[in-house]
Scaffold this active site. Structure first.
Site, short mmCIF file in Angstrom:
data_model
loop_
_atom_site.label_atom_id
_atom_site.label_comp_id
_atom_site.label_asym_id
_atom_site.label_seq_id
_atom_site.Cartn_x
_atom_site.Cartn_y
_atom_site.Cartn_z
N ALA A 56 0.83 -1.21 0.00
CA ALA A 56 0.00 0.00 0.00
C ALA A 56 0.87 1.26 0.00
CB ALA A 56 -0.91 -0.01 1.23
N HIS A 57 0.35 2.29 -0.63
CA HIS A 57 0.96 3.62 -0.65
C HIS A 57 2.34 3.61 -1.30
CE1 HIS A 57 -2.37 4.54 1.97
NE2 HIS A 57 -1.94 3.63 2.83
N ARG A 58 2.56 2.66 -2.22
CA ARG A 58 3.83 2.53 -2.94
C ARG A 58 5.02 2.25 -2.01
NH1 ARG A 58 3.50 3.24 -8.06
NH2 ARG A 58 5.67 3.80 -8.34
N LEU A 59 4.74 1.66 -0.86
CA LEU A 59 5.79 1.26 0.09
C LEU A 59 6.16 -0.20 -0.20
CD1 LEU A 59 4.28 2.92 3.29
CD2 LEU A 59 5.98 3.86 1.71
N HIS A 60 6.54 -0.45 -1.44
CA HIS A 60 6.76 -1.80 -1.92
C HIS A 60 7.91 -2.50 -1.20
CE1 HIS A 60 4.08 -0.32 -4.91
NE2 HIS A 60 5.00 0.39 -5.52
#
Length: 193
Positions: A170-174
């Site tokens: 989520a939220h580009r917190l890959h």
């Protein structure tokens, strides 16, 4: 899954992809380059994998075959949208043994075997009718007998030097996990998203 074995992790992710992807879970992007560094990218199908590498097959006279022979360094990319995952693999390629290519070719459908004989892959084609006529000619040529592997059709094995596992968060917190070959072993680390 926590592991220091990049191949065990590949097996686990690939099994999940086979269960969830609607089509061609073994599809991978193959990046090659000409001797002067001009890149080329296309989709191919993974046909074998394990600690010794990742195998795919092609016409050796195709554009990719020529690029692989001239510059045997490649990158692979698996992208499984349904799982929100991807795997990047980089390393050198080498031809598979003739016996390995023969064994795989024998598992292909007869029409796929005939198509390998009929196609001058990547070469200009006058019309679809020309290819269909060549295919019909191969049907007649091999009528009533097994279709052998064409001499200019074989496989390549990518020996990975780097394998990166990417998991969407989520939220580009890959989450990115990188394995780098270190002799016979692998080092494991992480990358910022």
């Amino acid at each position: 899954m926590t592991t220091t074995d990049p191949f065990a992790l590949f097996d686990a992710w690939f099994a999940e992809a086979r269960a969830s992807e609607p089509n061609d879970s073994n599809a991978m992007a193959l990046a090659t380059a000409t001797p002067d560094g001009r890149p080329s990218l296309r989709m191919v199908l993974l046909k074998g994998h394990g600690p010794d590498g990742f195998v795919f097959y092609t016409n050796l006279d195709s554009r990719k075959g020529g690029e692989l022979a001239a510059n045997p360094q490649v990158a692979l990319l698996f992208h499984w949208k349904s799982l929100r995952r991807q795997i990047r693999i980089e390393g050198p390629v080498a031809p598979v043994a003739d016996s390995v290519a023969d064994a795989y070719f024998a598992t292909r459908s007869r029409d796929s075997q005939l198509g390998a004989w009929a196609s001058d892959q990547s070469r200009p084609l006058e019309s679809r009718a020309t290819f269909e006529a060549r295919f019909a000619g191969m049907q007649a040529r091999f009528e009533g007998r097994d279709v052998p592997r064409p001499p200019r059709w074989s496989g390549w094995r990518v020996t990975p030097e780097r394998i990166e596992y990417w998991q969407d968060r989520a939220h580009r917190l890959h989450e990115r996990t990188l394995f780098v070959r270190d002799g016979e072993d692998w080092t494991k680390g992480y990358l910022y998203p």
